[in-house]
Design an enzyme around this catalytic site. Structure first.
Site, short mmCIF file in Angstrom:
data_model
loop_
_atom_site.label_atom_id
_atom_site.label_comp_id
_atom_site.label_asym_id
_atom_site.label_seq_id
_atom_site.Cartn_x
_atom_site.Cartn_y
_atom_site.Cartn_z
N LYS A 1 37.34 58.34 -44.59
CA LYS A 1 37.25 56.89 -44.40
C LYS A 1 38.52 56.42 -43.73
O LYS A 1 39.58 56.32 -44.35
CB LYS A 1 37.03 56.17 -45.73
CG LYS A 1 36.81 54.69 -45.52
CD LYS A 1 36.24 54.01 -46.74
CE LYS A 1 35.74 52.60 -46.43
NZ LYS A 1 36.75 51.71 -45.91
N CYS B 1 82.11 54.70 -49.35
CA CYS B 1 83.26 54.98 -50.19
C CYS B 1 84.33 55.60 -49.29
O CYS B 1 84.04 56.49 -48.50
CB CYS B 1 82.86 55.96 -51.28
SG CYS B 1 84.25 56.87 -51.95
N LYS C 1 36.48 56.05 -52.89
CA LYS C 1 37.87 55.71 -52.60
C LYS C 1 38.86 56.59 -53.35
O LYS C 1 38.61 57.00 -54.48
CB LYS C 1 38.13 54.24 -53.01
CG LYS C 1 37.37 53.22 -52.19
CD LYS C 1 37.96 53.13 -50.81
CE LYS C 1 37.59 51.86 -50.08
NZ LYS C 1 38.17 50.64 -50.57
N GLU D 1 32.49 62.43 -44.50
CA GLU D 1 33.46 62.00 -43.48
C GLU D 1 34.70 61.40 -44.14
O GLU D 1 34.64 60.97 -45.28
CB GLU D 1 32.81 60.91 -42.60
CG GLU D 1 31.53 61.36 -41.96
CD GLU D 1 30.70 60.22 -41.37
OE1 GLU D 1 31.23 59.12 -41.16
OE2 GLU D 1 29.51 60.46 -41.13
N TYR E 1 47.96 67.42 -15.46
CA TYR E 1 47.16 66.22 -15.66
C TYR E 1 47.81 65.04 -14.91
O TYR E 1 47.15 64.31 -14.19
CB TYR E 1 47.07 65.93 -17.16
CG TYR E 1 46.27 64.70 -17.51
CD1 TYR E 1 44.90 64.80 -17.75
CD2 TYR E 1 46.87 63.45 -17.61
CE1 TYR E 1 44.16 63.67 -18.08
CE2 TYR E 1 46.14 62.33 -17.92
CZ TYR E 1 44.78 62.44 -18.16
OH TYR E 1 44.05 61.33 -18.47
N ASP F 1 41.31 54.25 -41.96
CA ASP F 1 41.82 52.93 -42.31
C ASP F 1 42.27 52.19 -41.05
O ASP F 1 43.43 52.19 -40.69
CB ASP F 1 42.98 53.09 -43.31
CG ASP F 1 43.15 51.86 -44.15
OD1 ASP F 1 42.31 50.94 -44.04
OD2 ASP F 1 44.12 51.80 -44.92
N CYS G 1 83.97 52.44 -55.39
CA CYS G 1 82.99 53.52 -55.50
C CYS G 1 82.69 53.79 -56.98
O CYS G 1 83.62 54.00 -57.77
CB CYS G 1 83.55 54.78 -54.83
SG CYS G 1 82.54 56.24 -55.16
N TYR H 1 37.93 57.07 -33.36
CA TYR H 1 36.95 58.07 -33.76
C TYR H 1 35.60 57.39 -33.94
O TYR H 1 35.53 56.32 -34.57
CB TYR H 1 37.33 58.73 -35.10
CG TYR H 1 38.33 59.87 -34.98
CD1 TYR H 1 38.31 60.74 -33.89
CD2 TYR H 1 39.27 60.08 -35.98
CE1 TYR H 1 39.21 61.79 -33.80
CE2 TYR H 1 40.19 61.13 -35.89
CZ TYR H 1 40.16 61.97 -34.80
OH TYR H 1 41.04 63.00 -34.70
N CYS I 1 86.62 62.08 -53.41
CA CYS I 1 85.51 61.53 -54.21
C CYS I 1 84.60 62.70 -54.59
O CYS I 1 84.09 63.40 -53.72
CB CYS I 1 84.72 60.50 -53.40
SG CYS I 1 83.19 59.98 -54.20
N CYS J 1 84.25 57.49 -57.80
CA CYS J 1 85.68 57.82 -57.79
C CYS J 1 86.59 56.60 -57.82
O CYS J 1 87.81 56.74 -57.94
CB CYS J 1 86.01 58.68 -56.57
SG CYS J 1 86.00 57.74 -55.03
S1 IVH Z 1 30.10 53.72 -41.65
C1 IVH Z 1 26.70 51.07 -42.47
N1 IVH Z 1 31.93 55.60 -41.62
O1 IVH Z 1 34.78 51.19 -43.49
C2 IVH Z 1 27.87 51.94 -42.33
N2 IVH Z 1 32.63 53.34 -41.88
O2 IVH Z 1 33.78 49.49 -45.67
C3 IVH Z 1 29.11 51.21 -42.01
N3 IVH Z 1 35.05 53.05 -42.03
O3 IVH Z 1 33.54 48.56 -41.55
C4 IVH Z 1 30.25 51.98 -41.57
N4 IVH Z 1 35.58 55.19 -41.84
O4 IVH Z 1 35.50 49.94 -40.60
C5 IVH Z 1 31.68 54.27 -41.72
N5 IVH Z 1 33.44 57.35 -41.54
C6 IVH Z 1 33.20 56.05 -41.64
C7 IVH Z 1 34.23 55.09 -41.79
C8 IVH Z 1 33.89 53.74 -41.91
C9 IVH Z 1 36.05 53.94 -41.97
C10 IVH Z 1 35.24 51.60 -42.23
C11 IVH Z 1 34.52 50.73 -41.22
C12 IVH Z 1 33.61 49.86 -42.03
C13 IVH Z 1 34.24 49.89 -43.37
C14 IVH Z 1 33.20 49.66 -44.44
#
Ligand code: IVH
Length: 670
Positions: A116, A426, A315, A114, A37, A118, A408, A224, A432, A411
């Site tokens: 979520k 120590c 969550k 999916e 690459y 962060d 220490c 992603y 010790c 010891c």
């Molecule tokens: S969908 C109308 N999919 O969560 C749908 N959001 O609390 C809006 N986020 O602003 C978003 N993973 O930054 C969606 N698989 C996922 C997500 C995701 C993370 C975040 C995103 C959004 C926030 C909403």
């Protein structure tokens, strides 16, 4: 080569590079080694230098711009970027599913499930397949133009691939940092004495919103896609999952954990399954997201204020919790280092009850201003030791300032701090008992002499009953002495003796490692063994010679030299040799024997090398590398986003190791 030929080759190279990016980031299945690459990339750079008229903004060489901006422009979102409603427990999920089934008049709703992620939501617009503009979410209606920054993210394609290319495509997704990327970044920050980031999310945010995109380019950001905003194209979008599949085809990475689930119970299963894998994922998530899969149904459901009715974020319980710090105790390690440990009022963090957390060292305690009696945030990340994140100053009542003891606590020897080091030590050495116990535990451990069954509890008993004072005494133990100990018996005593006997034939590098010389880990022990080949040579080595070995600097050289200057250490070594501890002479073939008969499986994307390179290394060491996990697999090495192979290995109880652990195992860790 004339311009015509150069142009042809440039196009060819760009297509190849884009295809390899796709294989790597989207399919997680690189088809060429990194070196190949890199070669294609440098050929392209050279041609573009020679024929500047061929440079195009969507060439893979043009990710990083040259000039910093003075401010970010505003971008109006034609389709607002919404947020998600939350569910925190099963009842709230049930209520969500009920609302939807009733409104749609169906018993079983089909969802896209999916993770979520962060990180930060971004919108990326492609016009005629070319990256045109990228923006932050902002207030949902107006965001900031971060096109130059997003262009530097390797996994974001500058041009879309494949057929049925949309005329206009607004991709919505998350920019984030993997755990690995976060660690690497913070390590660099530390070296440069710059501010450390608190977590991957902050690091991603700080990296993305840089007016100078050259800085963003140096940060390990990932992306992603999870949806589409505005869209004009030939293919009609009917289902959400189908949309994600299309995005993948066009070269956009989608989280591999995404799947289709039918009905509420399947949602619960998914939540549970991801929850179990959460600590093994390459990136941080704070829950899972469910979206109604059918886009017509989404339309029918519509929105409430700022969030769609057709989606929800379920969550996970937080990994940070609040508790009171009851006391700070000192643990004395093998090398005498004093580590302050917080004793906590028991608190559940992500399902595990925590009563202790590390405070690292005195500098950390001062930096975080942690005092006994404080209320603190505790974090548990994956399998790592829980740590105190920060103090809640507003809640501070009567507190006591912590001070490092000058003696220490185990010891009574003096405690000293070496200039320039964060640790206090120590000075009692093996007199010790804490250091002594730890050094015997180290000697017996799996990677050292590998004395099966000789664990901490037994070692403490042996020391307390005066049967063992140092590692050489282990080999003088008699059957009747062992059999009389608590919870032992004839059979267990027999097993320990056998394990001791077996450990007598070892390797030179294990023996060196087992000695427990300060800062001589497995890799250094291996280098020493390969360099000196014989114990006498190592024993008499001067610091200058030691420093000629790669990876050994002046401090480690000094540690090794002074270890062999101590009469006590030489006596112990002599007694170990008298007890018939032996190893074969080193020759290169031997080095490969260690792995002969072992079978490895590699999965996920590795950071420091491609899977192909990892495979070559293993083959060179005499191991076998297989494409699938079976009962005969010795280890599964996993990188980012491991897939089903990881699950299969876990189910079969096959050891799974990270890339770092793998590098350490083969003696290549940094
Ligand atoms: S969908 C109308 N999919 O969560 C749908 N959001 O609390 C809006 N986020 O602003 C978003 N993973 O930054 C969606 N698989 C996922 C997500 C995701 C993370 C975040 C995103 C959004 C926030 C909403």
């Amino acid at each position: 080569m004339n311009v015509k030929q150069a142009e042809k080759r440039v196009t060819e190279l760009r297509n190849l590079i884009n295809k390899h990016n796709y294989q790597y980031y989207v399919l997680d299945d690189p088809v060429v080694p990194d070196a190949e690459y890199d070669r294609l990339m440098s050929e392209l750079v050279q041609l573009e230098e020679e024929y500047p008229e061929l440079i195009a903004s969507d060439s893979p060489t043009q990710r990083v711009g040259a000039k910093p901006l003075s401010e970010f422009k505003e971008i109006k979102h034609t389709v607002p970027m919404l947020s998600l409603g939350n569910a925190f427990n099963e009842e709230e999920m049930q209520a969500f599913n009920k609302r939807i089934s009733e409104k749609l008049g169906t018993d079983e709703v089909i969802y896209s499930a999916e993770t979520k992620l962060d990180g930060l939501a971004v919108s990326i617009i492609y016009k005629e397949g070319k990256l045109f503009v990228a923006a932050t979410r902002g207030d949902g209606n107006v965001g900031e133009d971060i096109t130059l920054n997003v262009r530097t993210i390797q996994s974001v394609p500058l041009v879309l691939l494949g057929n049925d290319m949309p005329e206009y495509l607004e991709v919505r997704g998350e920019v984030f940092m993997t755990h690995k990327g976060f660690e690497v970044l913070n390590k660099k920050q530390k070296e440069k004495e710059e501010k450390l980031f608190a977590n991957p999310r902050n690091a991603a945010a700080g990296s993305l919103r840089q007016l100078d995109a050259r800085l963003t380019a140096e940060r390990p950001l990932s992306f992603y896609a999870y949806g589409v905003g505005e869209y004009k194209g030939k293919v009609k979008l009917q289902k959400h999952i189908q949309t994600l599949d299309l995005l993948k085809k066009w070269g956009l990475p989608v989280a591999p954990e995404t799947s289709e689930v039918n009905g509420l119970n399947a949602c619960f299963d998914y939540y549970k399954r991801i929850g179990e894998r959460r600590n093994h994922l390459a990136y941080e998530i704070d829950g899972v997201v469910f979206k109604v899969n059918d886009l017509d149904q989404q339309q029918e459901l519509g929105f409430v204020s700022r969030a769609p009715r057709w989606a929800i974020a379920y969550k996970f319980p937080p990994v940070e919790e609040i508790t009171q710090l009851l006391d700070i105790e000192i643990q004395v390690g093998r090398t005498g280092a004093l580590t302050p440990v917080a004793r906590l009022a028991p608190v559940k963090v992500a399902g595990v009850t925590i009563t202790n957390a590390t405070l690292h060292n005195l500098d950390e305690i001062k930096r975080k201003d942690v005092r006994i009696g404080d209320w603190v945030y505790i974090r548990r990340a994956g399998d790592v030791i829980p740590e105190v994140v920060r103090v809640i100053k507003e809640k501070r009542g009567k507190v006591i300032k912590f001070e490092m003891p000058s003696e220490c606590p185990v010891c009574g020897s003096d405690v000293e701090r070496i200039d320039g080091e964060a640790v206090y030590r120590c000075m009692g050495g093996l007199s010790c008992s804490a250091q002594n116990i730890q050094s015997i535990i180290h000697f017996a451990s799996r990677k050292a002499m590998n004395i099966d069954g000789l664990g901490e509890k037994l070692i403490i008993q042996l020391i307390e009953s005066n049967l063992v004072n140092n590692v050489a005494d282990l080999y003088q133990l008699k059957h009747e002495q062992l059999a009389e100990l608590d919870r032992m018996g004839t059979k267990s005593a027999e097993n320990i003796l056998q394990a001791l006997n077996k450990s007598r034939s070892t390797t030179f590098e294990r023996f060196i490692y087992a000695l427990g010389i300060r800062e001589v880990g497995e890799a250094t022990a291996r280098s020493l063994a390969r360099h000196f080949k014989a114990l006498e040579k190592l024993q008499y080595a001067q610091a200058e010679e030691l420093e000629t070995i790669s990876d050994i600097g002046p401090i480690v050289a000094h540690n090794i030299y002074s270890f062999f200057q101590q009469k006590h250490n030489l006596e112990i070594i002599q007694r170990l040799l008298d007890a018939k501890i032996t190893w074969d002479d080193i020759d290169v073939d031997d080095l490969s024997n260690e792995y002969a008969g072992m079978s490895f499986v590699l999965t996920g994307s590795l950071q420091s090398m491609s899977r192909e390179e990892a495979k070559q290394k293993l083959l060179n060491l005499g191991a076998k590398v297989s494409g699938s996990v079976s009962r005969n697999t010795s280890y599964l090495v996993y990188g980012e986003n491991p897939g089903s192979k990881f699950d299969k290995a876990s189910a079969l109880n096959i050891p799974t190791i990270t890339e770092d652990a793998f590098l350490e195992m083969i003696g290549e860790s940094k």
